[in-house]
Design an enzyme around this catalytic site. Sequence first.
Site, PDB file in Angstrom:
ATOM      1  N   LYS A 131       0.831  -1.208   0.000  1.00  0.00           N
ATOM      2  CA  LYS A 131       0.000   0.000   0.000  1.00  0.00           C
ATOM      3  C   LYS A 131       0.864   1.257   0.000  1.00  0.00           C
TER       4      LYS A 131
ATOM      5  N   GLY B  91      -0.298 -14.517 -13.261  1.00  0.00           N
ATOM      6  CA  GLY B  91      -1.422 -14.545 -12.324  1.00  0.00           C
ATOM      7  C   GLY B  91      -2.112 -13.201 -12.236  1.00  0.00           C
TER       8      GLY B  91
ATOM      9  N   GLY C  82      -4.410 -12.133 -10.277  1.00  0.00           N
ATOM     10  CA  GLY C  82      -5.147 -12.042  -9.012  1.00  0.00           C
ATOM     11  C   GLY C  82      -4.850 -10.716  -8.339  1.00  0.00           C
ATOM     12  N   VAL C  83      -4.995 -10.714  -7.024  1.00  0.00           N
ATOM     13  CA  VAL C  83      -4.886  -9.466  -6.268  1.00  0.00           C
ATOM     14  C   VAL C  83      -3.463  -8.904  -6.320  1.00  0.00           C
TER      15      VAL C  83
ATOM     16  N   GLY D  92      -1.139 -17.300  -6.171  1.00  0.00           N
ATOM     17  CA  GLY D  92      -1.777 -17.721  -4.928  1.00  0.00           C
ATOM     18  C   GLY D  92      -0.742 -18.009  -3.842  1.00  0.00           C
ATOM     19  N   ARG D  93      -1.245 -18.317  -2.661  1.00  0.00           N
ATOM     20  CA  ARG D  93      -0.352 -18.601  -1.534  1.00  0.00           C
ATOM     21  C   ARG D  93      -0.768 -19.912  -0.890  1.00  0.00           C
TER      22      ARG D  93
ATOM     23  N   ASP E 241      -3.947 -17.456   7.791  1.00  0.00           N
ATOM     24  CA  ASP E 241      -3.712 -18.082   6.487  1.00  0.00           C
ATOM     25  C   ASP E 241      -3.436 -19.581   6.604  1.00  0.00           C
TER      26      ASP E 241
ATOM     27  N   HIS F 170     -24.455  14.838   0.830  1.00  0.00           N
ATOM     28  CA  HIS F 170     -24.183  15.241  -0.544  1.00  0.00           C
ATOM     29  C   HIS F 170     -23.113  16.338  -0.557  1.00  0.00           C
TER      30      HIS F 170
HETATM   31  P1  FAD Z   1       1.391 -14.085   8.389  1.00  0.00           P
HETATM   32  O1  FAD Z   1       1.155 -12.650   8.267  1.00  0.00           O
HETATM   33  O2  FAD Z   1       1.956 -14.812   7.222  1.00  0.00           O
HETATM   34  O3  FAD Z   1       2.343 -14.269   9.650  1.00  0.00           O
HETATM   35  C1  FAD Z   1       2.857 -15.508  10.037  1.00  0.00           C
HETATM   36  C2  FAD Z   1       4.141 -15.266  10.788  1.00  0.00           C
HETATM   37  O4  FAD Z   1       4.549 -16.492  11.368  1.00  0.00           O
HETATM   38  C3  FAD Z   1       5.302 -14.824   9.891  1.00  0.00           C
HETATM   39  O5  FAD Z   1       5.893 -13.677  10.414  1.00  0.00           O
HETATM   40  C4  FAD Z   1       6.265 -16.003   9.933  1.00  0.00           C
HETATM   41  O6  FAD Z   1       7.614 -15.604   9.882  1.00  0.00           O
HETATM   42  C5  FAD Z   1       5.942 -16.605  11.291  1.00  0.00           C
HETATM   43  N1  FAD Z   1       6.281 -18.018  11.403  1.00  0.00           N
HETATM   44  C6  FAD Z   1       5.942 -19.021  10.563  1.00  0.00           C
HETATM   45  N2  FAD Z   1       6.382 -20.199  11.036  1.00  0.00           N
HETATM   46  C7  FAD Z   1       7.022 -19.918  12.185  1.00  0.00           C
HETATM   47  C8  FAD Z   1       7.698 -20.726  13.143  1.00  0.00           C
HETATM   48  N3  FAD Z   1       7.739 -22.058  13.034  1.00  0.00           N
HETATM   49  N4  FAD Z   1       8.262 -20.107  14.208  1.00  0.00           N
HETATM   50  C9  FAD Z   1       8.194 -18.750  14.364  1.00  0.00           C
HETATM   51  N5  FAD Z   1       7.561 -17.959  13.490  1.00  0.00           N
HETATM   52  C10 FAD Z   1       6.972 -18.535  12.427  1.00  0.00           C
HETATM   53  N6  FAD Z   1      -4.322  -8.922   3.091  1.00  0.00           N
HETATM   54  C11 FAD Z   1      -5.216  -7.933   3.297  1.00  0.00           C
HETATM   55  O7  FAD Z   1      -6.183  -8.145   4.012  1.00  0.00           O
HETATM   56  N7  FAD Z   1      -5.049  -6.698   2.727  1.00  0.00           N
HETATM   57  C12 FAD Z   1      -4.006  -6.424   1.923  1.00  0.00           C
HETATM   58  O8  FAD Z   1      -3.890  -5.295   1.440  1.00  0.00           O
HETATM   59  C13 FAD Z   1      -3.050  -7.437   1.683  1.00  0.00           C
HETATM   60  N8  FAD Z   1      -1.990  -7.201   0.875  1.00  0.00           N
HETATM   61  C14 FAD Z   1      -1.073  -8.190   0.672  1.00  0.00           C
HETATM   62  C15 FAD Z   1      -0.019  -7.930  -0.185  1.00  0.00           C
HETATM   63  C16 FAD Z   1       0.923  -8.916  -0.430  1.00  0.00           C
HETATM   64  C17 FAD Z   1       2.081  -8.604  -1.351  1.00  0.00           C
HETATM   65  C18 FAD Z   1       0.817 -10.170   0.220  1.00  0.00           C
HETATM   66  C19 FAD Z   1       1.843 -11.241  -0.004  1.00  0.00           C
HETATM   67  C20 FAD Z   1      -0.252 -10.451   1.064  1.00  0.00           C
HETATM   68  C21 FAD Z   1      -1.205  -9.466   1.292  1.00  0.00           C
HETATM   69  N9  FAD Z   1      -2.319  -9.691   2.107  1.00  0.00           N
HETATM   70  C22 FAD Z   1      -3.245  -8.705   2.301  1.00  0.00           C
HETATM   71  C23 FAD Z   1      -2.530 -10.984   2.775  1.00  0.00           C
HETATM   72  C24 FAD Z   1      -2.083 -10.901   4.253  1.00  0.00           C
HETATM   73  O9  FAD Z   1      -0.749 -10.471   4.312  1.00  0.00           O
HETATM   74  C25 FAD Z   1      -2.231 -12.248   4.930  1.00  0.00           C
HETATM   75  O10 FAD Z   1      -3.539 -12.737   4.758  1.00  0.00           O
HETATM   76  C26 FAD Z   1      -1.956 -12.115   6.426  1.00  0.00           C
HETATM   77  O11 FAD Z   1      -0.664 -11.635   6.655  1.00  0.00           O
HETATM   78  C27 FAD Z   1      -2.118 -13.472   7.125  1.00  0.00           C
HETATM   79  O12 FAD Z   1      -1.865 -13.296   8.482  1.00  0.00           O
HETATM   80  P2  FAD Z   1      -1.331 -14.498   9.392  1.00  0.00           P
HETATM   81  O13 FAD Z   1      -1.173 -13.916  10.764  1.00  0.00           O
HETATM   82  O14 FAD Z   1      -2.181 -15.690   9.227  1.00  0.00           O
HETATM   83  O15 FAD Z   1       0.093 -14.901   8.787  1.00  0.00           O
HETATM   84  P1  NAI Z   2      -4.814 -14.894  -6.147  1.00  0.00           P
HETATM   85  O1  NAI Z   2      -5.426 -16.161  -5.721  1.00  0.00           O
HETATM   86  O2  NAI Z   2      -5.508 -13.613  -5.871  1.00  0.00           O
HETATM   87  O3  NAI Z   2      -4.574 -14.904  -7.731  1.00  0.00           O
HETATM   88  C1  NAI Z   2      -3.788 -15.866  -8.342  1.00  0.00           C
HETATM   89  C2  NAI Z   2      -4.116 -15.876  -9.813  1.00  0.00           C
HETATM   90  O4  NAI Z   2      -3.166 -16.689 -10.467  1.00  0.00           O
HETATM   91  C3  NAI Z   2      -5.501 -16.460 -10.121  1.00  0.00           C
HETATM   92  O5  NAI Z   2      -6.185 -15.600 -10.985  1.00  0.00           O
HETATM   93  C4  NAI Z   2      -5.165 -17.790 -10.775  1.00  0.00           C
HETATM   94  O6  NAI Z   2      -6.128 -18.199 -11.729  1.00  0.00           O
HETATM   95  C5  NAI Z   2      -3.832 -17.487 -11.435  1.00  0.00           C
HETATM   96  N1  NAI Z   2      -3.030 -18.647 -11.727  1.00  0.00           N
HETATM   97  C6  NAI Z   2      -2.894 -19.786 -10.994  1.00  0.00           C
HETATM   98  N2  NAI Z   2      -2.062 -20.643 -11.613  1.00  0.00           N
HETATM   99  C7  NAI Z   2      -1.648 -20.034 -12.747  1.00  0.00           C
HETATM  100  C8  NAI Z   2      -0.787 -20.396 -13.809  1.00  0.00           C
HETATM  101  N3  NAI Z   2      -0.174 -21.565 -13.808  1.00  0.00           N
HETATM  102  N4  NAI Z   2      -0.587 -19.518 -14.829  1.00  0.00           N
HETATM  103  C9  NAI Z   2      -1.218 -18.313 -14.824  1.00  0.00           C
HETATM  104  N5  NAI Z   2      -2.055 -17.924 -13.842  1.00  0.00           N
HETATM  105  C10 NAI Z   2      -2.261 -18.768 -12.822  1.00  0.00           C
HETATM  106  O7  NAI Z   2      -3.344 -14.928  -5.518  1.00  0.00           O
HETATM  107  P2  NAI Z   2      -2.242 -13.806  -5.351  1.00  0.00           P
HETATM  108  O8  NAI Z   2      -2.496 -12.646  -6.233  1.00  0.00           O
HETATM  109  O9  NAI Z   2      -0.951 -14.534  -5.443  1.00  0.00           O
HETATM  110  O10 NAI Z   2      -2.473 -13.358  -3.863  1.00  0.00           O
HETATM  111  C11 NAI Z   2      -2.315 -14.301  -2.788  1.00  0.00           C
HETATM  112  C12 NAI Z   2      -3.203 -13.972  -1.646  1.00  0.00           C
HETATM  113  O11 NAI Z   2      -2.793 -12.776  -1.026  1.00  0.00           O
HETATM  114  C13 NAI Z   2      -4.645 -13.806  -2.068  1.00  0.00           C
HETATM  115  O12 NAI Z   2      -5.375 -14.857  -1.474  1.00  0.00           O
HETATM  116  C14 NAI Z   2      -5.078 -12.505  -1.526  1.00  0.00           C
HETATM  117  O13 NAI Z   2      -6.226 -12.644  -0.756  1.00  0.00           O
HETATM  118  C15 NAI Z   2      -3.928 -12.024  -0.657  1.00  0.00           C
HETATM  119  N6  NAI Z   2      -3.697 -10.612  -1.001  1.00  0.00           N
HETATM  120  C16 NAI Z   2      -4.661  -9.713  -0.646  1.00  0.00           C
HETATM  121  C17 NAI Z   2      -4.538  -8.403  -1.000  1.00  0.00           C
HETATM  122  C18 NAI Z   2      -5.628  -7.472  -0.638  1.00  0.00           C
HETATM  123  O14 NAI Z   2      -6.486  -7.837   0.155  1.00  0.00           O
HETATM  124  N7  NAI Z   2      -5.636  -6.254  -1.163  1.00  0.00           N
HETATM  125  C19 NAI Z   2      -3.379  -7.901  -1.728  1.00  0.00           C
HETATM  126  C20 NAI Z   2      -2.443  -8.936  -2.102  1.00  0.00           C
HETATM  127  C21 NAI Z   2      -2.612 -10.238  -1.710  1.00  0.00           C
END
Ligand code: FAD
Ligand code: NAI
Length: 464
Positions: free
Chosen positions: A49, A179, A181-182, A270-271, A311, A443
Amino acid sequence: MYDLIVIGSGPGGYIAAVRAGQLGMKVACIEKYQTYGGTCLNVGCIPSKALLESSDKFEQTHELLSIHGVNVSDVKLDLNKMMERKYGVVKQLTDGIKYLFKKYKVDGITGFGSIVDKTHVKVTADDGSEQVLETKKILIATGSKPASIPGVVIDKDRIVDSTGALTFPEVPKHLIVIGAGVIGLELGSVWRRLGSKVTVLEYMPKILGNSDGEIAKEAKKLFGKQGIEFQLDVKVTGASVKGKTATVTYEDKAGASHAIEADRVLLCVGRKPYTAGLGLENIGLETDKRGFIHIDKNFETSIKGIYAIGDAIAGPMLAHKAEDEGMAVAEVLAGKHGHVNYGVIPGVIYTHPEVANVGATEESLKDQGRAYKVGKFSFMGNGRAKAVFAGDGFVKILADKETDRILGAHIIGPAAGDLIHEICVAMEFGASAQDLALTCHAHPTYSEAVREAALACGDGAIHA
Ligand code: FAD
Ligand code: NAI
């Protein structure tokens, strides 16, 4: 002896630890990295962001201000400074968690946590030293890692995951995003605004996965107009690097092979849940085929005393979903009634315009065979949006055909990520579209478009 050990300090883990501390439990939170906050604060929501904001400022100044009669010449990009600002934002927020831990007496412990048995967790520090902590309950909040596809190996230089795409050393000339996606759309937008040509390769025939079809179509049209190129319905078969050039190969729907070159490739398909090395086998806790941990309505796994959130369990991989679960599980452990309403979890994509959703899509309602009605309103009919040249997009509300109860909402347009919450609150209270339509909206605000969409579920919008 701790009451609760939380493994992972992401938005799930740290919120659970803080809430448990507030509710009087003796809590430790173990984090393998040096900073707290997990994916979200360090390499996810927050840095992305920060870059979306900075790149938007650059594009606005560079290209869009002149329509307001504001002429700025010689706009230059200082990418290092932009990255420094991003690091500063991340640091402020991760330090904030340290402060919260101190305030609520949570022991933050740096090291890799692994479960020894139901009441013991081993922590291994970076220098290899180990300690074993005793606890009554364990909460797994270890989050997720990027998924991969066959033939594409992340080299952290030319071929990167989202973490790499947050720190490119220079603006790519051509960025291939695998991909649509988001992550692909958010980070693709960042680099396009800064000057990259962006090509997105997507396996499905539409962008944005399971989002409402009409919204996905509009989003593709608008992002396409901004210059992002989409190749849909294609299967990426491999990626290779030679010098500074990466080549991505893919097959189109007809089976024809193609190859494109770029200086950087972002893989974001995806993740997947991250539980490697956690010692689940020591307590006999199994994950499903996709790696997710199963829980019951109290977030307890099949092993008594072991809980999981975020997650690492099923559901949308979103920070606020993990946070809500963190809060709820702490309340459950304190004997209260923690609860998450999975039917009302908003999703927001922070592009320009923003895309936001909550509840059912039109497609899911059709699949369920549920009778519904649609109220739609374009931002073109909204005075505020017109005044700021933000007329792209629309609000779409889905309501039950008989009862008028709101079942879902989808917005693409200005401030969509904020507007959606009015509808979330309405849904939490079981409101009808008419309830929204009868509520006075100031408004000129964007929120009038929400009211008009609600009116469109009944006798019709005024400005349509
Ligand atoms: P995480 O945030 O993944 O935290 C898990 C933590 O556990 C990590 O710090 C890891 O190092 C630690 N850990 C793992 N295993 C161990 C272990 N064995 N011992 C000690 N520590 C450990 N979501 C939104 O809602 N809005 C967004 O705008 C958004 N943007 C995103 C942008 C990107 C680029 C990415 C990749 C993700 C984004 N997400 C967004 C998704 C969001 O980041 C995740 O859904 C969220 O962080 C999940 O929270 P969590 O606490 O489950 O895990
Ligand atoms: P995503 O699930 O949003 O999108 C992945 C995309 O990749 C899908 O459209 C899928 O069809 C495509 N795909 C899968 N296999 C493929 C292939 N072999 N070739 C081409 N395309 C393929 O996953 P993304 O963008 O990696 O994000 C991961 C997670 O992080 C999401 O679940 C999302 O919720 C979270 N996230 C959330 C944000 C937010 O809330 N603003 C911002 C960034 C991430």
